[in-house]
Design a protein around this motif. Structure first.
Motif, PDB file in Angstrom:
ATOM      1  N   LEU A  65      55.497  78.789 -15.233  1.00 36.58           N
ATOM      2  CA  LEU A  65      54.289  79.374 -15.800  1.00 36.58           C
ATOM      3  C   LEU A  65      53.172  78.345 -15.783  1.00 36.58           C
ATOM      4  O   LEU A  65      53.424  77.147 -15.943  1.00 36.58           O
ATOM      5  N   PRO A  66      51.938  78.787 -15.614  1.00 32.07           N
ATOM      6  CA  PRO A  66      50.822  77.830 -15.579  1.00 32.07           C
ATOM      7  C   PRO A  66      50.543  77.245 -16.952  1.00 32.07           C
ATOM      8  O   PRO A  66      50.743  77.910 -17.972  1.00 32.07           O
ATOM      9  N   ALA A  71      45.822  79.327 -16.308  1.00 32.17           N
ATOM     10  CA  ALA A  71      46.371  80.677 -16.300  1.00 32.17           C
ATOM     11  C   ALA A  71      45.274  81.703 -16.075  1.00 32.17           C
ATOM     12  O   ALA A  71      44.131  81.525 -16.508  1.00 32.17           O
ATOM     13  N   GLY A  75      47.842  85.422 -18.518  1.00 32.30           N
ATOM     14  CA  GLY A  75      48.538  84.293 -19.107  1.00 32.30           C
ATOM     15  C   GLY A  75      49.828  83.923 -18.403  1.00 32.30           C
ATOM     16  O   GLY A  75      50.483  82.945 -18.751  1.00 32.30           O
ATOM     17  N   ARG A  76      50.241  84.695 -17.411  1.00 29.49           N
ATOM     18  CA  ARG A  76      51.499  84.444 -16.730  1.00 29.49           C
ATOM     19  C   ARG A  76      51.328  84.064 -15.255  1.00 29.49           C
ATOM     20  O   ARG A  76      52.259  83.567 -14.638  1.00 29.49           O
ATOM     21  N   TRP A  78      48.932  82.132 -12.122  1.00 23.38           N
ATOM     22  CA  TRP A  78      47.978  81.035 -11.907  1.00 23.38           C
ATOM     23  C   TRP A  78      46.621  81.613 -11.534  1.00 23.38           C
ATOM     24  O   TRP A  78      46.518  82.648 -10.911  1.00 23.38           O
TER      25      TRP A  78
END
Length: 79
Positions: A65-66, A71, A75-76, A78
């Protein structure tokens, strides 16, 4: 007054070099994308440098995850 300006310039240039090197070390050589200091420094970089740093991190840590700041809106993924 001239001496004060000279000292201030040296201090500012020195700080920029130290923080810039620390940011580059995070982006190029960190063991994890979740280093708190690296994330904070990356968040303070101008847009073009932050984007380059995020792309470099994404290339190095493809399956993770970034970190915060790299993000997309979900939020998940890149940016």
């Amino acid at each position: 007054m001239k001496k004060l300006v000279q000292v201030l310039c040296v201090v500012l240039i020195g700080a920029a070099v130290i923080f810039g090197f620390r940011w580059y070390r995070y982006v190029a050589f960190a063991d994890s994308p979740y280093d708190e200091v690296g994330i904070a420094l990356n968040g303070k970089m101008p847009g073009a440098l932050r984007s380059w740093g995020c792309h470099k991190l994404q290339a190095r840590f493809t399956g993770q995850l970034p970190p915060y700041g790299c993000a997309a809106t979900d939020g998940r993924s890149w940016m």
